[in-house]
Design an enzyme around this catalytic site. Structure first.
Site, PDB file in Angstrom:
ATOM      1  N   ASP A 289       7.657 -16.314  -2.343  1.00 33.21           N
ATOM      2  CA  ASP A 289       8.125 -14.934  -2.270  1.00 33.21           C
ATOM      3  C   ASP A 289       9.601 -14.819  -2.658  1.00 33.21           C
ATOM      4  OD1 ASP A 289       7.771 -12.214  -1.834  1.00 33.21           O
ATOM      5  OD2 ASP A 289       6.850 -12.492   0.123  1.00 33.21           O
TER       6      ASP A 289
ATOM      7  N   ASP B 116       2.625  -4.953  -2.670  1.00 31.66           N
ATOM      8  CA  ASP B 116       2.466  -4.982  -1.217  1.00 31.66           C
ATOM      9  C   ASP B 116       1.618  -3.822  -0.714  1.00 31.66           C
ATOM     10  OD1 ASP B 116       3.845  -7.307  -0.756  1.00 31.66           O
ATOM     11  OD2 ASP B 116       5.736  -6.339  -0.212  1.00 31.66           O
TER      12      ASP B 116
END
Length: 733
Positions: free
Chosen positions: A458, A522
């Site tokens: 990430d 997301d």
């Protein structure tokens, strides 16, 4: 024929590159940069200009006495007044460049060419490589600027490539957005105004993707001419399209350089990122197919080839930071029971990580949550027959962490300026060897302690003051991230890596040289995901598109959709689950298991071939996945909004063969007869739902279309179409 194994110098003024369905023509004289003459659909081998360009263009009024046409490397201060491919100077001198000589070398005849341009006054050499892949029709362009002088050269801008667009170019389609809303399609008409997009966020970005498509009048998904370009770069970037006074357009893409970042020492070379471009004569979907094929050919997989994409369960929206070993094992049990094949432990597992305000950088298991380390959980997951994945965010550090307290100087910063946090974190200077070594050692230690086959990597913030010793290091940061990924892969060749950056903030062909999957957004709200994923598919193939079945209501929007619709939207990508499977009732659990089973049945078709997209109007969109000839495909139809008509729209399917018949049958998960809610039934749709379905004429489906059923909003309908041999005299429905 010249030997393709050794470079050769062309003897003709025409430099011609041909692929299967496109051509590129330059005019080469040796005393300037080659002139752009053509880029577009395939020309006949003998189709060349009758005369040099300047012999066709009288000098206009109030213009230089010499004509300065559009070249592959237009330069400032030489008589060219459009956008320049290079902006540079030496302490204010040599701000104007003129390419006095150009040597052209064939690397592969009619396929790959290197141009060496020289400016003896500014003491520069610019090497431009153009490589047109014969099979995919995708053009790769790179530029390398060599400082041949004895003092520093300051480079403000160096285009990776400068492309020609025809006068008929009508509109540019690009992608804007933000966190939770990536790949928002934008359409701007081209005219005399300069079109420009720039990103200075230090990563590919959510809001300004380094790609675009240019269309001619009449172009749609399956018809017409479309040009596409993408910069394979995970850092700052810029692109512009400019109208020229002969009616052409120039298109430049390249890295956006921060002030002072382009300082070239004597003898140094500035290498641009790779520019990938294509011209398609079969619409937007034809353009997509070219980029999909190119990326598939570049990716490197553990074992040498891509395995069927395993169904994920990611723990983030199920548990967030609340890691309790018994709960994690129970979640794994529930996941395995519905058919999940890989269990990914997300944020919250490492030392002191109880919320997002602390511990980034301290990459070892939290002793309170995992007293014996990760082995107990990992062994349990493996015992259930699932692979195990683990979340890292190596490039970031929280000020509240052991790492930052020991090494505050390891965070990117500019002395005298505040260290601005985002998501309570700073950015590590991973281009420093000691920082990269620390991160590799911590990651390596975890991967050696337990069997991990997947990393979710990430990157949850933009770069702001990305400096070291007062100098900008945005470029160095992007290159160092790729290098660290490669170092981990070399030490652990069985591990796959997912590129995540707050969702879709780092998705590009550059990072995908080093990774195997991307987290598209997301936002897992299925209604939002339809547009996000359709935009994604313009350049990227579905097998790398992380697409998860989330909970209802969705955590990011608060909206709710049925389990069937959520699963149908996620189905075409790399399917995953991001919810607490333990909390599902029996009916929802059975529905989810049925969709996972359906995905396993169809993933070979979803992930190996072409993708077609369409918009039927009245809130209905569709996409189809099949082999290149469309002999067999899976058609997914989504109704996004309530109907405004009494009759449902028809779906013209232009990719089908007009002279063939197709056996058409509805596809549903095991145990479900319908994947949509019908307001009314009719004999055709009942027949499609039962038995072998209905045989239909391809010519009719192309011209008139397939009638869609009456469907409720936020529902899906799926069909399998298989080309069948037409018997003489036989008629289809």
């Amino acid at each position: 024929m010249q030997d393709p194994s050794s470079p050769s110098t062309p003897s003709s003024p025409w430099l011609v590159l041909h692929s299967r369905r496109s051509s590129l023509v330059l005019e080469h004289h040796g005393d300037e940069a080659p002139l752009w003459r053509y880029w577009g659909p395939r020309l006949a081998d003998a189709a060349l200009p009758a005369t040099p360009l300047r012999q066709t263009r009288p000098v206009s009024s109030f213009a230089p006495d010499q004509d300065f046409p559009f070249t592959v490397a237009p330069s400032f201060g030489s008589g060219w007044f459009g956008q320049s491919a290079l902006l540079a100077h030496r302490d204010g001198r040599h701000f104007a460049q003129r390419w006095a000589t150009c040597e052209a070398h064939w690397l592969r005849p009619t396929q790959a060419l290197r141009l060496d341009l020289h400016d003896p006054v500014a003491q520069l050499r610019l090497a431009i490589t153009l490589d047109l892949d014969a099979a995919t029709d995708v053009l790769s362009v790179r530029s390398a600027l060599h400082n041949l002088g004895t003092d520093v050269l300051d480079v403000q801008w160096l285009a990776a490539g400068t492309l020609l667009l025809p006068p008929q170019a009508e509109a540019v389609h690009s992608y804007a957005g933000q966190h939770l809303q990536e790949f928002l399609a934008q359409r701007d008409l081209l005219g005399r105004s300069l079109w420009r997009r720039e990103s200075r966020r230090g990563r590919t970005s959510h809001d300004c993707h380094p790609s675009a498509v240019v269309t001619l009048p009449g172009t749609d998904h399956q018809h017409g001419v479309a040009y596409g370009a993408h910069l394979a770069w995970s850092g700052n970037h810029q692109q512009s399209i400019e109208w020229l006074h002969d009616g052409l357009y120039q298109w430049q893409l390249g890295e956006w350089l921060a002030p002072g970042e382009g300082r070239l020492a004597p003898g140094a070379v500035l290498q641009t990122p790779e520019l990938l471009a294509a011209c398609a004569d079969d619409g937007l979907d034809g353009l997509s197919a070219r980029f999909h094929t190119t990326l598939r050919g570049r990716m490197t997989w553990p074992g040498g080839a891509m395995r069927p994409r395993p169904v994920h369960l990611n723990t983030w929206e199920a548990l967030y930071f609340d890691h309790k070993l018994d709960d994690l094992k129970a979640l794994a049990d529930a996941a395995a029971a519905v058919g999940v094949e890989r269990y990914v432990l997300d944020d919250g597992w490492f030392h002191g990580r109880h919320h997002d305000r602390a511990a980034l950088g301290d990459w070892w298991p939290d002793a309170g949550k995992y007293p014996q380390g990760l082995a107990s959980l990992v062994d349990h997951v493996h015992g259930l027959g699932m692979g195990f994945g683990l979340w890292f965010e190596p490039e970031m550090v929280n000020p509240d962490s052991d790492l930052y307290r020991a090494h505050p100087d390891w965070a990117l910063h500019v002395d005298g300026l505040p260290r601005v946090t985002a998501r309570n974190q700073l950015v590590l200077d991973i281009a420093r060897p000691e920082v990269s070594d620390y991160l590799f050692e911590k990651i390596d230690a975890v991967l050696r302690s337990v069997r991990v086959d997947y990393i979710k990597w990430d990157h949850n913030r933009d770069l702001i003051a990305a400096g070291r010793d007062g100098q900008p290091v945005y470029r160095a940061q992007a290159l160092a991230a790729w290098a660290l990924m490669d170092r981990v892969r070399q030490a652990h060749p069985e591990v796959e890596i997912e590129s995540c950056s707050g969702g879709g903030g780092r998705i590009d062909f550059g990072v995908l040289r080093h990774t195997h999957r991307v987290w598209t957004s997301d936002c897992i709200d299925a209604l939002s995901r339809v547009d996000i994923q359709r935009g994604f598919l313009q350049f990227f193939p579905p097998e790398i598109m992380g697409a998860h079945v989330g909970t209802a209501p969705a955590h990011t929007t608060g909206r709710s959709q049925s389990m069937a619709f959520r699963a149908a939207v996620a189905l075409p990508g790399h399917l995953g689950v991001e919810l607490d499977v333990r909390q599902l009732d029996d009916a929802a659990r059975q529905t989810l298991a049925g969709w996972i089973s359906l995905y396993k049945q169809w993933r070979h078709r979803l992930h190996q071939g072409r993708v077609w997209r369409g918009d039927a109007g009245d809130g209905v969109v569709w996409q189809a996945h099949g082999d290149a000839a469309a002999d067999e495909l899976l058609l997914l139809v989504y109704r996004l909004q309530p109907s405004t008509r009494r009759a449902a729209p028809t779906l013209p399917l232009p990719m089908l063969a007009r002279n063939a018949d197709y056996q058409v049958v509805q596809v549903s998960p095991p145990g479900e007869e319908r994947t949509h809610e019908l307001w009314a039934t009719d004999p055709l749709h009942e027949a499609l739902r039962t038995g072998d379905g209905v045989r239909m004429a391809g010519g009719w489906l192309v011209a008139a279309g397939l009638p869609a059923p009456r469907m409720q909003a936020e529902s899906a309908w799926m069909l399998h179409l298989r080309r069948v041999h037409r018997q003489p005299g036989a008629a289809a429905a």
